[in-house]
Design a protein around this motif. Structure first.
Motif, PDB file in Angstrom:
ATOM      1  N   LYS A 172       0.813  -1.216   0.000  1.00 41.82           N
ATOM      2  CA  LYS A 172       0.000   0.000   0.000  1.00 41.82           C
ATOM      3  C   LYS A 172       0.849   1.270   0.000  1.00 41.82           C
ATOM      4  N   TYR A 173       2.175   1.092   0.031  1.00 39.12           N
ATOM      5  CA  TYR A 173       3.043   2.246   0.254  1.00 39.12           C
ATOM      6  C   TYR A 173       2.826   3.360  -0.772  1.00 39.12           C
ATOM      7  N   ASP A 174       2.823   2.987  -2.064  1.00 35.49           N
ATOM      8  CA  ASP A 174       2.681   4.008  -3.108  1.00 35.49           C
ATOM      9  C   ASP A 174       1.355   4.734  -3.002  1.00 35.49           C
ATOM     10  N   GLU A 175       0.326   3.949  -2.689  1.00 32.56           N
ATOM     11  CA  GLU A 175      -0.995   4.541  -2.542  1.00 32.56           C
ATOM     12  C   GLU A 175      -1.001   5.607  -1.436  1.00 32.56           C
ATOM     13  N   ILE A 176      -0.322   5.287  -0.323  1.00 29.00           N
ATOM     14  CA  ILE A 176      -0.271   6.233   0.795  1.00 29.00           C
ATOM     15  C   ILE A 176       0.419   7.524   0.378  1.00 29.00           C
ATOM     16  N   ILE A 177       1.593   7.367  -0.250  1.00 22.44           N
ATOM     17  CA  ILE A 177       2.365   8.553  -0.637  1.00 22.44           C
ATOM     18  C   ILE A 177       1.600   9.381  -1.676  1.00 22.44           C
ATOM     19  N   ASP A 178       0.957   8.689  -2.617  1.00 21.63           N
ATOM     20  CA  ASP A 178       0.182   9.402  -3.635  1.00 21.63           C
ATOM     21  C   ASP A 178      -0.936  10.198  -2.990  1.00 21.63           C
ATOM     22  N   PHE A 179      -1.661   9.551  -2.094  1.00 19.41           N
ATOM     23  CA  PHE A 179      -2.792  10.229  -1.474  1.00 19.41           C
ATOM     24  C   PHE A 179      -2.319  11.454  -0.698  1.00 19.41           C
ATOM     25  N   ALA A 180      -1.178  11.303  -0.013  1.00 19.02           N
ATOM     26  CA  ALA A 180      -0.670  12.414   0.795  1.00 19.02           C
ATOM     27  C   ALA A 180       0.034  13.460  -0.062  1.00 19.02           C
ATOM     28  N   GLU A 181       0.207  13.172  -1.352  1.00 18.78           N
ATOM     29  CA  GLU A 181       0.872  14.098  -2.300  1.00 18.78           C
ATOM     30  C   GLU A 181       2.276  14.440  -1.828  1.00 18.78           C
ATOM     31  N   LEU A 182       3.011  13.429  -1.404  1.00 19.88           N
ATOM     32  CA  LEU A 182       4.357  13.675  -0.885  1.00 19.88           C
ATOM     33  C   LEU A 182       5.434  12.952  -1.685  1.00 19.88           C
ATOM     34  N   GLN A 183       5.169  12.745  -2.986  1.00 19.22           N
ATOM     35  CA  GLN A 183       6.115  11.967  -3.797  1.00 19.22           C
ATOM     36  C   GLN A 183       7.541  12.521  -3.736  1.00 19.22           C
ATOM     37  N   ASP A 184       7.659  13.832  -3.658  1.00 21.12           N
ATOM     38  CA  ASP A 184       8.999  14.428  -3.702  1.00 21.12           C
ATOM     39  C   ASP A 184       9.670  14.489  -2.332  1.00 21.12           C
ATOM     40  N   PHE A 185       8.937  14.083  -1.295  1.00 17.44           N
ATOM     41  CA  PHE A 185       9.498  14.272   0.047  1.00 17.44           C
ATOM     42  C   PHE A 185       9.606  12.970   0.826  1.00 17.44           C
ATOM     43  N   LEU A 226      -0.102  13.088   5.625  1.00 19.83           N
ATOM     44  CA  LEU A 226       0.527  11.774   5.749  1.00 19.83           C
ATOM     45  C   LEU A 226      -0.205  10.923   6.791  1.00 19.83           C
ATOM     46  N   GLY A 227      -0.521  11.561   7.912  1.00 18.76           N
ATOM     47  CA  GLY A 227      -1.221  10.828   8.975  1.00 18.76           C
ATOM     48  C   GLY A 227      -2.560  10.304   8.504  1.00 18.76           C
ATOM     49  N   PHE A 228      -3.302  11.135   7.796  1.00 21.94           N
ATOM     50  CA  PHE A 228      -4.615  10.711   7.320  1.00 21.94           C
ATOM     51  C   PHE A 228      -4.469   9.564   6.318  1.00 21.94           C
ATOM     52  N   ALA A 229      -3.481   9.691   5.437  1.00 18.99           N
ATOM     53  CA  ALA A 229      -3.310   8.673   4.402  1.00 18.99           C
ATOM     54  C   ALA A 229      -2.989   7.312   5.024  1.00 18.99           C
ATOM     55  N   ILE A 230      -2.160   7.312   6.075  1.00 15.56           N
ATOM     56  CA  ILE A 230      -1.806   6.036   6.702  1.00 15.56           C
ATOM     57  C   ILE A 230      -3.003   5.454   7.440  1.00 15.56           C
ATOM     58  N   ALA A 231      -3.684   6.332   8.197  1.00 13.17           N
ATOM     59  CA  ALA A 231      -4.748   5.825   9.055  1.00 13.17           C
ATOM     60  C   ALA A 231      -5.913   5.278   8.258  1.00 13.17           C
ATOM     61  N   THR A 232      -6.092   5.760   7.034  1.00  6.70           N
ATOM     62  CA  THR A 232      -7.266   5.316   6.277  1.00  6.70           C
ATOM     63  C   THR A 232      -6.912   4.342   5.166  1.00  6.70           C
TER      64      THR A 232
END
Lengths: 248, 258
Positions: free
Chosen positions: A132-145, A161-167
């Motif tokens: 699920k890692y890519d999905e989390i980063i994509d949702f949080a819009e943090l690809q560059d960080f 990031l917190g919201f993306a992980i928790a959900t």
């Protein structure tokens, strides 16, 4: 309507008392002096008294009340963080508490490392997080960080990031405590979309909010707490109208 | 009991992740990184050897090894218990917001210290090689004292982490206790350098038994007696039992005090 409606949460006569020591008893000497004087456990603060309600599967349950009504306390009791002094709570299913996003982030670690740390805090396995890692980063819009230490993140980035992980898992029960006020309105919308998607999939949601409009929009049942007691419990419109008439 | 095991299995990944977090944070931005876990005891040993074999002139054959083994075992106990003390308090932001079995936090500190000790044993191996000290089959017993010390430290760690939530005094007091305890353990002096009543007194000290057990099998090629083993086991189990009982009793109110 479901004929076979099933309670996923049963709160039975829950009372939560805190010992209020006026001065903090942080030292052994004070403790023994107070113990001898028998002043130790005198003052008690009752945050919740005799609260009972049931939440059925698929409900969107709102909790309203003024400051100090015990809203956050009841959420903590439901999610197992606090043990009630009296009464019991029965939970059927997994809970994703969005009580404070990013609780458990280690500021020294990078976003990637924190995804794994926080995921395991929520009881997920590393293999599952891998998928699920890519999905989390994509949702949080943090690809560059991804490999930046989160101490350098803005509060909005942390919340995303917190919201993306928790959900990332669809839980049986989602607890939302005033968190939809983070990030810009686009991200708020994204969060609301994800939550309503979960509702469609049958997730039971508990929402605490001071925004009565949000409660009216989302919930089908509302409880109104006042000073730790149930003031009103019922259909959204009924309770919200009564609540608003006091507010005015 | 069954649910306890299930619960632990669910959170074992968290345990691993917290340990790896600790390792990463400890060595982040240091050039040598993990090598410090080996280098540190070696450097310390050089200092102690210089001080104690030259200035105080204790009559201990192979002092570097004698000291290093003692300080490795002691170092594990002291690091494990010392980091346990703050473990619950510093996890307060997590404990307040998510449900996690709370013993995970002291347990993680103990395992982390244990991993550190394993690295320190590489330093011990290096000194064995440099001094050309022969190892015999008794060295294969090394997991035995390690496990004794681990269990003893785990019990102490649980006890201290739970008590510190209620009495912060322990934070300040324990540093002093550890120093006294260290001098009370024959790490850099031979026990027979002491008067007889002191020798008997030191035999109450569990750490004395764990340290000399390790030296016996590594340096002196002897297998400790059944009696010694029993003493070691009883200390370890009593400590673990007290630690678990106290921790279990106190943990449900942690959240009100952190």
């Amino acid at each position: 309507m479901n004929i076979m409606s099933k309670n996923v949460i049963e709160v039975n006569n829950v009372t939560m008392r805190f010992n209020m020591s006026k001065e903090n008893l942080d030292s052994l000497k004070e403790y023994f002096i107070k113990l001898v004087k028998r002043q130790l456990f005198f003052e008690q603060f009752t945050a919740l008294s005799n609260v009972s309600f049931n939440i059925e599967k698929g409900d969107v349950f709102g909790i309203v009340g003024f400051n100090g009504a015990g809203k956050s306390t009841i959420l903590k009791v439901i999610s197992g963080i606090l043990q009630p002094s009296e009464g019991s709570v029965k939970i059927d299913g997994t809970i994703a508490p969005l009580i404070e996003l990013g609780a458990g982030f280690d500021m020294e670690l990078t976003a990637r490392e924190n995804v794994y740390l926080n995921g395991t805090v929520l009881g997920l396995s590393p293999d599952f997080i891998d998928t699920k890692y890519d999905e989390i980063i994509d949702f949080a819009e943090l690809q560059d960080f991804q490999d930046v230490a989160v101490k350098n993140f803005s509060s909005g980035m942390l919340a995303r990031l917190g919201f993306a992980i928790a959900t990332v898992v669809t839980p049986d029960i989602l607890i939302v405590d005033e968190i939809l006020s983070v990030g810009d309105f686009l991200f708020q919308q994204k969060c609301e979309n994800r939550i309503s998607e979960m509702m469609k999939n049958g997730t039971t949601v508990i929402i605490v909010s001071h925004s009565i409009e949000q409660i009216e929009k989302l919930c089908n049942k509302v409880i109104w707490l006042e000073k730790g007691k149930v003031k009103m419990l019922g259909e959204t419109k009924e309770v919200c109208d009564a609540y608003k008439s006091v507010t005015k | 009991m069954k649910t306890d095991v299930k619960n632990f299995l669910k959170y074992r990944y968290l345990l691993f992740n917290l340990i790896s977090r600790d390792i990463k944070v400890k060595y982040r931005r240091s050039v040598l990184g993990l090598v410090w876990s080996i280098l540190n005891p070696l450097l310390m040993m050089l200092v102690m050897t210089a001080v104690f074999s030259q200035i105080f002139k204790f009559d201990i054959p192979n002092f570097p090894l004698y000291y290093l083994i003692g300080s490795t075992v002691w170092g594990f106990f002291s690091e494990a218990t010392n980091s346990c003390i703050m473990s619950i308090l510093s996890a307060s932001s997590l404990i307040k917001k998510v449900y996690i079995p709370k013993y995970i936090f002291p347990l993680e500190k103990i395992v982390f210290a244990f991993v550190n000790m394993l690295f320190s044993f590489i330093a011990v191996a290096i000194i064995f090689a440099i001094t050309g000290t022969p190892l015999t089959w008794t060295a294969l017993l090394i997991p035995v004292p390690m496990i004794y010390t681990l269990i003893f430290s785990a019990g102490m760690g649980l006890l201290l982490s739970a008590l510190t939530v209620y009495f912060r005094d322990i934070l300040h007091l324990y540093g002093v206790i550890l120093t006294a305890w260290m001098y009370f353990t024959p790490i850099f002096y031979p026990i027979n350098a002491l008067p007889e009543f002191m020798q008997n007194l030191i035999k109450i000290n569990p750490l004395y038994h764990y340290v000399s057990y390790t030296r016996d099998i590594l340096m002196y090629n002897t297998v400790p007696s059944l009696e010694t083993n029993l003493i070691c086991i009883i200390y370890a189990l009593v400590s673990l039992f007290v630690g678990i009982v106290v921790f279990k009793k106190l943990q449900k109110n942690f959240i009100l005090y952190i």
